[in-house]
Design an enzyme around this catalytic site. Structure first.
Site, mmCIF file in Angstrom:
data_model
loop_
_atom_site.group_PDB
_atom_site.id
_atom_site.type_symbol
_atom_site.label_atom_id
_atom_site.label_comp_id
_atom_site.label_asym_id
_atom_site.label_seq_id
_atom_site.Cartn_x
_atom_site.Cartn_y
_atom_site.Cartn_z
ATOM 1 N N TYR A 147 -3.120 -10.793 15.408
ATOM 2 C CA TYR A 147 -3.096 -9.652 14.484
ATOM 3 C C TYR A 147 -4.405 -8.861 14.574
ATOM 4 C CZ TYR A 147 -3.555 -7.143 10.027
ATOM 5 O OH TYR A 147 -3.777 -6.179 9.062
ATOM 6 N N ASP A 202 11.488 3.629 13.284
ATOM 7 C CA ASP A 202 10.878 2.322 13.569
ATOM 8 C C ASP A 202 9.708 2.539 14.513
ATOM 9 O OD1 ASP A 202 10.456 -0.386 14.674
ATOM 10 O OD2 ASP A 202 12.292 -0.856 13.586
ATOM 11 N N ALA A 221 2.446 1.032 8.474
ATOM 12 C CA ALA A 221 3.395 0.013 8.936
ATOM 13 C C ALA A 221 2.729 -0.929 9.933
ATOM 14 C CB ALA A 221 4.606 0.672 9.582
ATOM 15 N N GLU A 235 -10.038 -7.729 9.412
ATOM 16 C CA GLU A 235 -9.744 -8.831 10.344
ATOM 17 C C GLU A 235 -10.300 -8.516 11.736
ATOM 18 O OE1 GLU A 235 -7.764 -11.960 10.439
ATOM 19 O OE2 GLU A 235 -8.564 -11.871 8.422
ATOM 20 N N SER A 255 -8.313 -2.853 9.809
ATOM 21 C CA SER A 255 -8.493 -4.040 8.963
ATOM 22 C C SER A 255 -9.835 -4.723 9.208
ATOM 23 C CB SER A 255 -7.372 -5.027 9.280
ATOM 24 O OG SER A 255 -7.669 -6.300 8.767
ATOM 25 N N ASP A 260 0.829 -1.209 0.000
ATOM 26 C CA ASP A 260 0.000 0.000 0.000
ATOM 27 C C ASP A 260 0.862 1.258 0.000
ATOM 28 O OD1 ASP A 260 -1.952 -1.878 0.247
ATOM 29 O OD2 ASP A 260 -2.845 -1.064 2.077
ATOM 30 N N GLN A 304 3.101 -5.463 11.355
ATOM 31 C CA GLN A 304 3.339 -6.874 11.070
ATOM 32 C C GLN A 304 1.992 -7.331 10.522
ATOM 33 O OE1 GLN A 304 3.337 -10.117 10.221
ATOM 34 N NE2 GLN A 304 2.324 -10.535 12.184
HETATM 35 P P1 NAP Z 1 2.823 -4.960 3.850
HETATM 36 O O1 NAP Z 1 3.026 -5.061 2.363
HETATM 37 O O2 NAP Z 1 3.067 -6.152 4.688
HETATM 38 O O3 NAP Z 1 3.743 -3.758 4.374
HETATM 39 C C1 NAP Z 1 3.956 -3.545 5.749
HETATM 40 C C2 NAP Z 1 4.922 -2.373 5.932
HETATM 41 O O4 NAP Z 1 5.127 -2.146 7.329
HETATM 42 C C3 NAP Z 1 6.304 -2.612 5.305
HETATM 43 O O5 NAP Z 1 6.713 -1.400 4.704
HETATM 44 C C4 NAP Z 1 7.159 -2.903 6.536
HETATM 45 O O6 NAP Z 1 8.515 -2.582 6.376
HETATM 46 C C5 NAP Z 1 6.536 -1.955 7.541
HETATM 47 N N1 NAP Z 1 6.889 -2.258 8.937
HETATM 48 C C6 NAP Z 1 6.654 -3.405 9.603
HETATM 49 N N2 NAP Z 1 7.096 -3.290 10.856
HETATM 50 C C7 NAP Z 1 7.624 -2.031 10.991
HETATM 51 C C8 NAP Z 1 8.254 -1.304 12.043
HETATM 52 N N3 NAP Z 1 8.438 -1.838 13.246
HETATM 53 N N4 NAP Z 1 8.661 -0.034 11.820
HETATM 54 C C9 NAP Z 1 8.510 0.524 10.605
HETATM 55 N N5 NAP Z 1 7.935 -0.110 9.575
HETATM 56 C C10 NAP Z 1 7.501 -1.375 9.761
HETATM 57 O O7 NAP Z 1 1.343 -4.467 4.152
HETATM 58 P P2 NAP Z 1 0.235 -3.809 3.173
HETATM 59 O O8 NAP Z 1 -0.523 -4.898 2.528
HETATM 60 O O9 NAP Z 1 0.867 -2.742 2.379
HETATM 61 O O10 NAP Z 1 -0.747 -3.178 4.254
HETATM 62 C C11 NAP Z 1 -0.540 -1.870 4.765
HETATM 63 C C12 NAP Z 1 -1.262 -1.730 6.094
HETATM 64 O O11 NAP Z 1 -2.651 -1.950 5.918
HETATM 65 C C13 NAP Z 1 -0.820 -2.715 7.171
HETATM 66 O O12 NAP Z 1 -0.922 -2.045 8.408
HETATM 67 C C14 NAP Z 1 -1.863 -3.822 7.102
HETATM 68 O O13 NAP Z 1 -1.962 -4.475 8.344
HETATM 69 C C15 NAP Z 1 -3.100 -2.999 6.771
HETATM 70 N N6 NAP Z 1 -4.140 -3.701 6.014
HETATM 71 C C16 NAP Z 1 -3.832 -4.337 4.859
HETATM 72 C C17 NAP Z 1 -4.832 -4.935 4.121
HETATM 73 C C18 NAP Z 1 -4.537 -5.652 2.829
HETATM 74 O O14 NAP Z 1 -5.402 -6.415 2.372
HETATM 75 N N7 NAP Z 1 -3.395 -5.391 2.209
HETATM 76 C C19 NAP Z 1 -6.166 -4.862 4.573
HETATM 77 C C20 NAP Z 1 -6.439 -4.180 5.746
HETATM 78 C C21 NAP Z 1 -5.427 -3.578 6.454
HETATM 79 P P3 NAP Z 1 9.599 -3.673 5.846
HETATM 80 O O15 NAP Z 1 9.539 -3.556 4.353
HETATM 81 O O16 NAP Z 1 10.856 -3.164 6.452
HETATM 82 O O17 NAP Z 1 9.176 -5.018 6.347
HETATM 83 O O1 G4F Z 2 -4.267 -13.856 1.976
HETATM 84 P P1 G4F Z 2 -4.400 -14.136 3.428
HETATM 85 O O2 G4F Z 2 -3.170 -14.576 4.155
HETATM 86 O O3 G4F Z 2 -5.040 -12.826 4.062
HETATM 87 P P2 G4F Z 2 -5.832 -12.539 5.424
HETATM 88 O O4 G4F Z 2 -5.505 -13.489 6.489
HETATM 89 O O5 G4F Z 2 -7.283 -12.391 5.063
HETATM 90 O O6 G4F Z 2 -5.232 -11.121 5.857
HETATM 91 C C1 G4F Z 2 -5.011 -10.089 4.900
HETATM 92 O O7 G4F Z 2 -6.161 -9.287 4.814
HETATM 93 C C2 G4F Z 2 -6.478 -8.572 6.021
HETATM 94 C C3 G4F Z 2 -7.760 -7.765 5.746
HETATM 95 O O8 G4F Z 2 -8.873 -8.555 6.075
HETATM 96 C C4 G4F Z 2 -5.324 -7.678 6.382
HETATM 97 F F1 G4F Z 2 -5.626 -6.953 7.490
HETATM 98 C C5 G4F Z 2 -4.079 -8.519 6.611
HETATM 99 O O9 G4F Z 2 -2.969 -7.657 6.892
HETATM 100 C C6 G4F Z 2 -3.792 -9.293 5.343
HETATM 101 O O10 G4F Z 2 -3.437 -8.376 4.330
HETATM 102 O O11 G4F Z 2 -5.496 -15.277 3.668
HETATM 103 C C7 G4F Z 2 -6.795 -15.192 3.123
HETATM 104 C C8 G4F Z 2 -7.528 -16.516 3.336
HETATM 105 C C9 G4F Z 2 -7.466 -17.036 4.779
HETATM 106 O O12 G4F Z 2 -8.749 -17.464 5.163
HETATM 107 C C10 G4F Z 2 -6.538 -18.244 4.711
HETATM 108 O O13 G4F Z 2 -6.810 -19.271 5.650
HETATM 109 O O14 G4F Z 2 -6.894 -17.515 2.531
HETATM 110 C C11 G4F Z 2 -6.804 -18.702 3.293
HETATM 111 N N1 G4F Z 2 -5.725 -19.544 2.751
HETATM 112 C C12 G4F Z 2 -5.893 -20.798 2.216
HETATM 113 N N2 G4F Z 2 -4.717 -21.302 1.852
HETATM 114 C C13 G4F Z 2 -4.419 -19.241 2.717
HETATM 115 C C14 G4F Z 2 -3.778 -20.347 2.152
HETATM 116 N N3 G4F Z 2 -3.742 -18.130 3.110
HETATM 117 C C15 G4F Z 2 -2.409 -18.106 2.909
HETATM 118 N N4 G4F Z 2 -1.715 -16.991 3.259
HETATM 119 N N5 G4F Z 2 -1.718 -19.189 2.371
HETATM 120 C C16 G4F Z 2 -2.366 -20.343 1.990
HETATM 121 O O15 G4F Z 2 -1.747 -21.290 1.501
#
Ligand code: NAP
Ligand code: G4F
Length: 333
Positions: free
Chosen positions: A148, A57, A80, A126, A124, A14, A82
């Site tokens: 998480y 950080d 940012a 989640e 999220s 993102d 985990q």
């Molecule tokens: P991502 O690709 O996993 O990126 C996470 C970022 O956080 C990376 O830049 C990582 O840096 C940084 N980070 C982790 N720990 C840190 C720390 N201690 N200090 C500074 N930076 C740190 O996640 P994303 O998919 O872009 O998602 C962005 C945000 O939206 C996250 O908070 C995620 O939980 C939330 N979110 C995502 C989704 C989704 O579907 N993508 C949905 C809902 C909410 P490094 O590169 O150094 O690891």
């Molecule tokens: O792609 P996932 O790992 O995403 P999940 O757990 O939904 O979380 C993502 O979306 C959240 C928003 O709702 C964010 F907040 C979070 O940071 C992250 O970006 O898994 C999606 C689904 C799960 O139900 C999982 O059990 O896919 C199912 N799944 C089935 N096989 C798998 C697998 N997930 C993963 N990662 N790997 C598999 O082999």
């Protein structure tokens, strides 16, 4: 006057799309990166000369205060975290430090440096976990199912609390799953599209997954960062659910991805219990009416288009032997 924005999580999926959006709108963009022994900025390599990188950080309060003093941002986007759900069972305490307390550290830094800063928190879907109603909206009770999800609930409530306690312009975006060719390879969408590409190119023979019955509301990440920006342009801070309003199963994703590469998934897909989670989120579905009405935000790309785009990208990239987030390939993704 040129707007200034600071993004934490710049190096993530993102963060890279948001940086492009803000640069395109004339912002001066500052990005927080944490120190690592090898460079970890592939997703923003094509923006290197347009962004100011600041080492900080979420675990280190002083570094966040220094980052704000240096960037003097009008807007802070706290992306940012985990963010991988299974890791949150392996490292629950660290997940809480980054994903929960990290939000308080940033809000405290804002309070100390400039209370006028507008703040976006990446919350999220989640947090809904095991939802008591379908679809989920801003008022749906939270029932997180992983460390998480629990950490994100804390981050959400502390954002709301600082808005109410200190009158900060603090918004929480409750975003449903969003994917792209920049998605991390551990998430299921990218695991599948990269797996399909490897099979198509003869680099792999099978794809092993966990629970293929789980359903998610998946959208395109580039469109979701627009919603983040719009939240911070409103007259009043608020919280918004952002999703497509359409859910699909992992099995649907598999079928669409294999078919986009003219392959039959039944020849290649296996399941393995080792990918099952201690507690699963079975089904999520967004009601984004508030974001539609107040932000004028609506998704455009369909689920099938999104998955086909990711499959095409992975076949192209692997076929050319390019790295995962090749700046050449990403410039057009
Ligand atoms: P991502 O690709 O996993 O990126 C996470 C970022 O956080 C990376 O830049 C990582 O840096 C940084 N980070 C982790 N720990 C840190 C720390 N201690 N200090 C500074 N930076 C740190 O996640 P994303 O998919 O872009 O998602 C962005 C945000 O939206 C996250 O908070 C995620 O939980 C939330 N979110 C995502 C989704 C989704 O579907 N993508 C949905 C809902 C909410 P490094 O590169 O150094 O690891
Ligand atoms: O792609 P996932 O790992 O995403 P999940 O757990 O939904 O979380 C993502 O979306 C959240 C928003 O709702 C964010 F907040 C979070 O940071 C992250 O970006 O898994 C999606 C689904 C799960 O139900 C999982 O059990 O896919 C199912 N799944 C089935 N096989 C798998 C697998 N997930 C993963 N990662 N790997 C598999 O082999």
């Amino acid at each position: 006057m040129k707007g200034r924005a600071l993004i934490t999580g710049l190096t993530g999926q993102d963060g890279s799309y948001l940086a492009e959006l803000l640069l395109g709108r004339g912002y001066e963009v500052f990005g927080v990166v944490r120190r690592s022994s090898s460079v970890n900025c592939e997703r923003v390599a094509h923006l290197n000369d347009q962004i100011t990188f600041i080492q900080a950080d979420l675990l280190d309060q002083t570094s966040l205060i220094s980052a704000l003093r240096r960037a003097r941002p009008h807007e802070v986007y706290n992306l940012a975290a985990q963010s991988f759900v299974p890791t949150s069972w392996e490292q629950p305490v660290l997940t809480g430090e980054f994903t929960a307390l990290g939000v308080t550290r940033m809000l405290e830094a804002i309070r100390a440096v400039d209370r006028g800063i507008r703040f976006y928190q990446a919350s999220s879907s989640e947090m809904f976990g095991k939802p008591s109603e379908f679809p989920q909206r801003e008022t749906t009770p939270f029932h997180p199912r992983s460390p998480y999800g629990v950490a994100k609930v804390y981050g959400h409530y502390v954002t709301v609390n600082y808005r109410e306690s200190y009158d900060l312009f603090a918004c929480s975006g409750i975003l449903f799953n969003h994917e792209s060719p920049r998605r991390g390879i551990e998430f299921v969408s990218r695991k599948i599209t990269q797996g399909v590409a490897k099979i198509k190119l003869g680099l792999s023979k099978e794809l092993v997954l966990g629970n293929v019955d789980a359903q998610r509301d998946w959208g395109f990440a580039e469109e979701y960062v627009e919603a983040m920006w719009r939240m911070l342009q409103q007259d009043e801070p608020d919280d918004y659910v952002v999703g497509t309003g359409v859910a699909h199963s992992v099995a649907d994703l598999v079928r669409i991805a294999f078919s986009a590469a003219n392959l039959d998934w039944q020849d290649f897909v296996k399941t393995d219990e080792s990918f099952l989670r201690p507690a699963e989120v079975d089904h999520l579905l967004a009601d984004s009416s508030k974001a539609n009405t107040k932000l004028g935000w609506k998704p455009k790309i369909s689920f099938s288009e999104l998955i086909a785009m990711m499959v095409d990208y992975d076949i192209y990239r692997l076929g050319k032997g390019l790295p995962l987030y090749s700046s050449v390939a990403l410039a057009g993704s």
